[in-house]
Scaffold this active site. Structure first.
Site, PDB file in Angstrom:
ATOM      1  N   LYS A 212       0.834  -1.198   0.000  1.00  0.00           N
ATOM      2  CA  LYS A 212       0.000   0.000   0.000  1.00  0.00           C
ATOM      3  C   LYS A 212       0.870   1.251   0.000  1.00  0.00           C
ATOM      4  O   LYS A 212       1.907   1.298   0.675  1.00  0.00           O
ATOM      5  CB  LYS A 212      -0.912  -0.007   1.232  1.00  0.00           C
ATOM      6  CG  LYS A 212      -1.876   1.174   1.309  1.00  0.00           C
ATOM      7  CD  LYS A 212      -2.700   1.118   2.592  1.00  0.00           C
ATOM      8  CE  LYS A 212      -3.707   2.254   2.675  1.00  0.00           C
ATOM      9  NZ  LYS A 212      -4.483   2.231   3.933  1.00  0.00           N
ATOM     10  N   SER A 288      -9.296   2.091   3.360  1.00  0.00           N
ATOM     11  CA  SER A 288      -8.510   2.810   2.379  1.00  0.00           C
ATOM     12  C   SER A 288      -7.483   1.939   1.649  1.00  0.00           C
ATOM     13  O   SER A 288      -6.876   2.386   0.683  1.00  0.00           O
ATOM     14  CB  SER A 288      -7.780   3.973   3.067  1.00  0.00           C
ATOM     15  OG  SER A 288      -6.871   3.492   4.062  1.00  0.00           O
ATOM     16  N   SER A 312      -9.315  -0.391   7.666  1.00  0.00           N
ATOM     17  CA  SER A 312      -8.823  -0.109   6.313  1.00  0.00           C
ATOM     18  C   SER A 312      -8.184  -1.300   5.620  1.00  0.00           C
ATOM     19  O   SER A 312      -7.890  -1.231   4.423  1.00  0.00           O
ATOM     20  CB  SER A 312      -7.821   1.049   6.354  1.00  0.00           C
ATOM     21  OG  SER A 312      -8.450   2.223   6.786  1.00  0.00           O
TER      22      SER A 312
END
Length: 611
Positions: A212, A288, A312
């Site tokens: 990420k 996210s 997330s």
């Protein structure tokens, strides 16, 4: 704001609250008072919030209408504040585990984890899968490389071709913010050579892993999903968890897309494109850690790293039908992770299977914990997955009012999965009350928003509003409105919830819930450029996940079925501190009874398929 009369809830001392099934605790269903807005409407709303006098008044009204004032800001709470989610080590034995020696290297821990896996029943490359759809696992890739049926270079080449295809105008999946083909091929060539010489570093050697874009990984900048952050904060080396994966020989294939600054639940990013759900490209992937969940779902990697500050990792994992694993706060190092929310956020793992989650966890766990004396170090146990079926007297804590606060499809699917689990293994469900769920959600929101504001304060002084996405600007406006009183009271609520959960874990081994209150909702065109304000879906997506972040508890989600539209549904287990091995056992058990019904995503790439 003296012109407004504010009153707050008066809380009774936590030990006086009844946690049993006969509790008269009132469950507050979140009645979010904020309409969905996108496009021009979200821009107008942001302009209003950023006005010097009108903006603060509107924000005050929004917080009052959404119960932040009543339940947090002006509440009378007897407990003292607790400012971190750090959990003490308690020697509570776990069943069917292998105790790992302190200070093993990442490679040695991966070897230990591989020895904990069950005997393989997986398909070989010579034929079709024996029943239904399955994803290639770390063990599949390692075996294919070791036998010469495939090579890391071949897989990396197929990966690059697949990423190019799904990034094109036809699919526009927006999985990655950045990837470097030359660097990927270089890593793959080095790994292939090690296999040719019969000397792979570990079972992770040559396995593709995505990171990420909130985690430092060379040679890439760390953008946090923005267009400006990497210009002010350079990436000088790998994050601790990335360094450990690299030491195991994993091929790091780039930085995955994310909601800007992690400040949203949809995965819509106006700068790098909105990550689409591989099960239905017209649906959101969740956020996210949107790109990390989607690349695993689409078969591009068996493992990816995300960051979990408010579900997330687990939320997009559930929406995309993969495993999402957040260990206990402190179990993984935060070094090299953007410090956006330091008391609630930490790295997490997205994986094709529970077995893959275990292997990745073994590679990156922070052992021993820095700054703690050796006598207080929590044990690191790995689950002996071959023996999961022999575990006895497992108890699931279930709060019916909370568990059922989701769509009918999710409620029925998760309830059936839990009943199936109990019948199959002889385990049982204990009815409990988890008090003040909505209060905890709002306290967490105040906490994560306040910490984000404090973290970015100096950096934002040099950033123009036009460089920030509209929905991120809206989030920052709300975050900046929280006061010290809001924050202190939120930490008092954290203290209460730590007490409640500790008492619940005296009655059961884990808490069981759906992972989300809704499945992946439509990705609408009016949000692609501006983002969207959709707090109703946002509240539903995080409804069951806050304890993992706010209280630092380990949690894991596994897909247990689909809704009527064919979208994945996840079941979540929340464990007592440091009980990762038990969670992995239970996740493996539910995967075993539900995986036969798994179906192939709309967008999927088979990187090991024979030509």
């Amino acid at each position: 704001m003296g012109i407004f009369k504010a009153t707050g809830k008066v809380y009774k001392p936590a030990p006086e609250v009844n946690l049993g099934s006969d509790s008269d605790e009132f469950y507050i269903h979140p009645e979010v008072k904020a309409p969905r807005v996108a496009g021009l409407l979200v821009k107008i709303f942001v302009w209003i919030l950023e006005l010097p006098i009108i903006g603060p008044i509107v924000l005050y009204i929004l917080k009052k209408d959404n119960l932040i004032h009543k339940l947090v800001s002006f509440a009378e709470i007897p407990e003292s504040p607790v400012f971190t989610s750090t959990q003490n080590w308690e020697d509570i034995p776990e069943q069917n585990v292998s105790l790992t020696k302190p200070e093993l290297s990442p490679v040695e821990r991966v070897t230990e984890a591989m020895n904990c896996l069950p005997a393989s029943l997986e398909s070989t490359l010579t034929g079709e899968f024996s029943s239904g759809f399955k994803r290639w696992t770390i063990r599949d890739f390692h075996r294919a490389y070791a036998t010469g049926e495939a090579s890391p270079l071949m897989v990396a080449t197929r990966f690059l071709s697949a990423v190019k295809e799904c990034s094109g105008p036809k699919l526009n999946m927006a999985f990655f913010i950045s990837y470097n083909a030359d660097d990927i091929l270089k890593q793959a060539e080095e790994s292939s050579l090690r296999y040719q010489q019969g000397n792979p570093i570990s079972a992770l050697d040559g396995v593709l892993v995505a990171i990420k874009d909130e985690i430092d990984c060379m040679p890439y900048p760390t953008t946090g999903g923005t267009k400006w952050l990497h210009k002010q904060r350079g990436c000088k080396g790998d994050a601790a968890c990335v360094k450990q994966l690299r030491a195991c020989g994993a091929i790091l294939v780039g930085k995955t897309n994310m909601h800007e600054l992690g400040a949203g639940t949809s995965g819509i990013n106006p700068h790098y494109g909105s990550t689409r759900n591989p099960y239905n490209t017209n649906r959101v992937s969740g956020g996210s850690s949107s790109g990390s969940a989607a690349v695993v779902c689409a078969g591009l990697c068996p493992v990816a790293l995300g960051v979990d500050g408010g579900s997330s990792v687990r939320m997009p994992a559930a929406l995309c039908g993969v495993v999402g694993f957040k260990p206990t706060s402190g179990r993984l190092s935060n070094s090299g992770v953007l410090p956006l929310n330091w008391t609630v956020g930490m790295p997490g793992i997205l994986a094709a299977t529970v077995e893959d989650a275990l292997i990745a966890y073994a590679a990156i766990c922070n052992q021993p914990l820095q700054g703690q004396p050796i006598y207080s170090q929590p044990e690191l146990n790995f689950p002996l997955l071959e023996t999961t079926h022999t575990m006895s007297n497992i108890k699931f804590a279930k709060y019916d009012k909370w568990f059922n606060d989701c769509t009918e499809d999710i409620r029925n699917c998760c309830d059936q999965a839990l009943q199936l689990l109990n019948r199959h293994y002889g385990w049982k469900t204990v009815n409990v009350t988890v008090p003040e769920i909505e209060e905890m959600r709002l306290a967490h929101y105040v906490t994560i928003g306040s910490e984000c504001t404090a973290s970015l304060y100096k950096l934002l002084e040099n950033v123009k509003n036009t460089e920030i996405g509209w929905d991120a600007r809206l989030a920052l406006s709300v975050y900046g409105s929280f006061s010290s009183q809001d924050y202190i009271n939120a930490q008092r609520i954290r203290n209460r919830q730590m007490y409640f959960h500790k008492e619940i874990f005296k009655m059961a081994d884990v808490i069981v819930t759906p992972t989300t209150g809704v499945t992946a909702y439509p990705l609408q065109n009016d949000a692609l450029e501006s983002g969207e304000l959709d707090y109703i879906n946002g509240a539903a997506l995080v409804r069951f996940s806050i304890a993992g972040n706010f209280l630092g508890l380990p949690a894991i989600t596994v897909m247990v079925g689909y809704d009527q539209a064919g979208l994945p549904i996840g079941l979540q287990f929340i464990g007592r501190p440091w009980s990762e091995a038990t969670l992995l056992h239970l996740a493996f058990a539910i995967q075993a009874v539900c995986s036969k019904s798994y179906t192939k995503p709309m967008v999927f790439y088979d990187l090991l398929k024979k030509v």
